[in-house]
Design an enzyme around this catalytic site. Structure first.
Site, PDB file in Angstrom:
ATOM      1  N   GLY A  31      38.679  31.180   5.100  1.00 47.56           N
ATOM      2  CA  GLY A  31      38.071  31.765   3.909  1.00 47.56           C
ATOM      3  C   GLY A  31      37.207  30.779   3.139  1.00 47.56           C
ATOM      4  O   GLY A  31      36.813  29.752   3.679  1.00 47.56           O
ATOM      5  N   HIS A  37      30.073  29.572   8.047  1.00 47.85           N
ATOM      6  CA  HIS A  37      30.925  30.629   8.615  1.00 47.85           C
ATOM      7  C   HIS A  37      30.066  31.839   9.023  1.00 47.85           C
ATOM      8  O   HIS A  37      30.267  32.437  10.077  1.00 47.85           O
ATOM      9  CB  HIS A  37      31.944  31.119   7.581  1.00 47.85           C
ATOM     10  CG  HIS A  37      32.926  30.073   7.121  1.00 47.85           C
ATOM     11  ND1 HIS A  37      32.932  29.564   5.850  1.00 47.85           N
ATOM     12  CD2 HIS A  37      33.929  29.450   7.780  1.00 47.85           C
ATOM     13  CE1 HIS A  37      33.914  28.681   5.735  1.00 47.85           C
ATOM     14  NE2 HIS A  37      34.532  28.585   6.877  1.00 47.85           N
ATOM     15  N   LYS A 151      30.994  21.512  13.728  1.00 45.42           N
ATOM     16  CA  LYS A 151      31.304  20.672  12.551  1.00 45.42           C
ATOM     17  C   LYS A 151      32.700  20.064  12.716  1.00 45.42           C
ATOM     18  O   LYS A 151      32.953  18.938  12.355  1.00 45.42           O
ATOM     19  CB  LYS A 151      31.217  21.544  11.303  1.00 45.42           C
ATOM     20  CG  LYS A 151      32.050  21.110  10.120  1.00 45.42           C
ATOM     21  CD  LYS A 151      31.182  20.531   9.063  1.00 45.42           C
ATOM     22  CE  LYS A 151      31.864  20.061   7.808  1.00 45.42           C
ATOM     23  NZ  LYS A 151      33.279  20.010   7.746  1.00 45.42           N
ATOM     24  N   GLN A 155      38.308  19.619  16.857  1.00 48.50           N
ATOM     25  CA  GLN A 155      39.041  20.898  16.894  1.00 48.50           C
ATOM     26  C   GLN A 155      38.549  21.743  18.084  1.00 48.50           C
ATOM     27  O   GLN A 155      39.342  22.384  18.775  1.00 48.50           O
ATOM     28  CB  GLN A 155      38.833  21.645  15.586  1.00 48.50           C
ATOM     29  CG  GLN A 155      39.435  23.031  15.554  1.00 48.50           C
ATOM     30  CD  GLN A 155      39.431  23.625  14.152  1.00 48.50           C
ATOM     31  OE1 GLN A 155      40.353  23.422  13.398  1.00 48.50           O
ATOM     32  NE2 GLN A 155      38.376  24.355  13.813  1.00 48.50           N
ATOM     33  N   SER A 189      30.752  22.984   3.791  1.00 42.71           N
ATOM     34  CA  SER A 189      32.209  22.957   3.947  1.00 42.71           C
ATOM     35  C   SER A 189      32.829  23.666   2.755  1.00 42.71           C
ATOM     36  O   SER A 189      32.308  23.570   1.636  1.00 42.71           O
ATOM     37  CB  SER A 189      32.690  21.505   3.985  1.00 42.71           C
ATOM     38  OG  SER A 189      34.072  21.443   3.719  1.00 42.71           O
TER      39      SER A 189
END
Ligand code: AMP
Length: 292
Positions: A31, A37, A151, A155, A189
């Site tokens: 969120g 996003h 980014k 991950q 971010s």
């Protein structure tokens, strides 16, 4: 846009689309949505018939409880942005839906070196938490395509490993998407909202550091990666960063440190400014000589 809070309701929706052979694209998020996003939603919409976005602030991936408490929550705005972006479905589970057995004694994911290097070393347990939640979200959504941002470079490597280790049906293709930046160069971010306007300017030292490396390569400066890392860290501290977790010149696949600047490599950065931990990275491509 459909909103689901339970896995069962989401799965019923997905099953309906699967029966029509619709390709499902999935964008997991925590969120506080921004253009970064939304670029993933856009990419998913280009390639899938149905785009599902999840919003879940995953408690088990925060190694710092204060960071978890302070994580921005803007659900009303997030839903408006997703609706405008044309997202078909949002999965908004409560914690009890994702962790019905509680948050102790969770499965352990063998991540090898990825858990020892850089983010792994500085955020103990972080990638275990990421794997638990992404695995559960993938089992709930069962997408064909998974969109993640480069980014969070490490991950992406961790999730690639997760996908290789566990067999998902249908098989999932991971699509790593470019980092979206402010016009200034600051990587977008969710945590940037905690920076003052002055700190946002100071934070540009990361972006400028990447430029300096590019120049050093073009000018074929003979300098060790260790020395370049040291100079980069000093530039961040001079610009107003409080501390630097790491500056790493690394192999883009294994993330192991490199010393040879004539190969393709990634520079990974994690540093604190105004109590906010920022991460960023840039790939530097080894260009083959013309005609090769
Ligand atoms: P987060 O909500 O921070 O967990 O991020 C959700 C997804 O958005 C992750 O795959 C991130 O890598 C991606 N993401 C975050 N910031 C950006 C950005 N500036 N550009 C592109 N993708 C991003």
């Amino acid at each position: 846009m459909k909103i689901f809070e339970t896995k069962q309701a989401l799965q019923d929706f997905i099953d309906e689309h699967r029966s029509k052979n619709d390709l499902i694209g999935f964008v997991p998020t925590m969120g506080a949505l921004h253009e970064g996003h939304l670029s993933l939603i856009e990419k998913s919409k280009e390639q899938s018939a149905v785009t599902v976005c999840s919003i879940f602030i995953n408690p088990t991936q925060f190694n710092d409880p204060k960071d978890f408490e302070k994580y921005p929550k803007t659900i009303k705005e997030d839903l408006q942005k997703l609706e405008l972006a044309g997202c078909e479905a949002v999965f908004l589970p409560p914690v009890s839906e994702m962790y019905p057995e509680g948050m102790h004694q969770l499965p352990h994911y063998p991540l090898g070196r990825l858990e020892e290097l850089w983010e792994g070393a500085h955020r103990p347990g972080h990638f275990q938490g990421v794997c638990v939640i992404v695995h559960r979200l993938l089992e709930a959504v069962r997408p064909d395509l998974l969109f993640m941002g480069s980014k969070d470079f490490q991950q992406v490597a961790v999730i690639r490993q997760l996908l290789a280790q566990y067999s998902f049906k249908p098989t999932i293709e991971l699509i790593s998407c470019e980092t979206v930046r402010e016009t200034s160069g600051l990587a977008m971010s969710s945590r940037n909202v905690r920076l003052s306007p002055e700190q946002k300017i100071q934070a540009l030292a990361i972006y400028h550091g990447f430029d300096k490396i590019q120049k050093a390569i073009q000018e074929q400066i003979t300098c060790s990666t260790k020395e370049l890392e040291r100079q980069f860290a000093q530039q961040l501290l001079d610009a107003g960063f409080e501390s630097v977790d790491y500056i790493a010149f690394a192999d883009p696949e294994s993330l192991e440190p490199i010393s040879d600047l004539s190969q393709t490599f990634v520079v990974l950065v994690a540093a604190f400014i105004g109590g906010v931990r920022l991460i960023d990275n840039q790939l530097f491509y080894h260009e083959l000589p013309k005609g090769v």
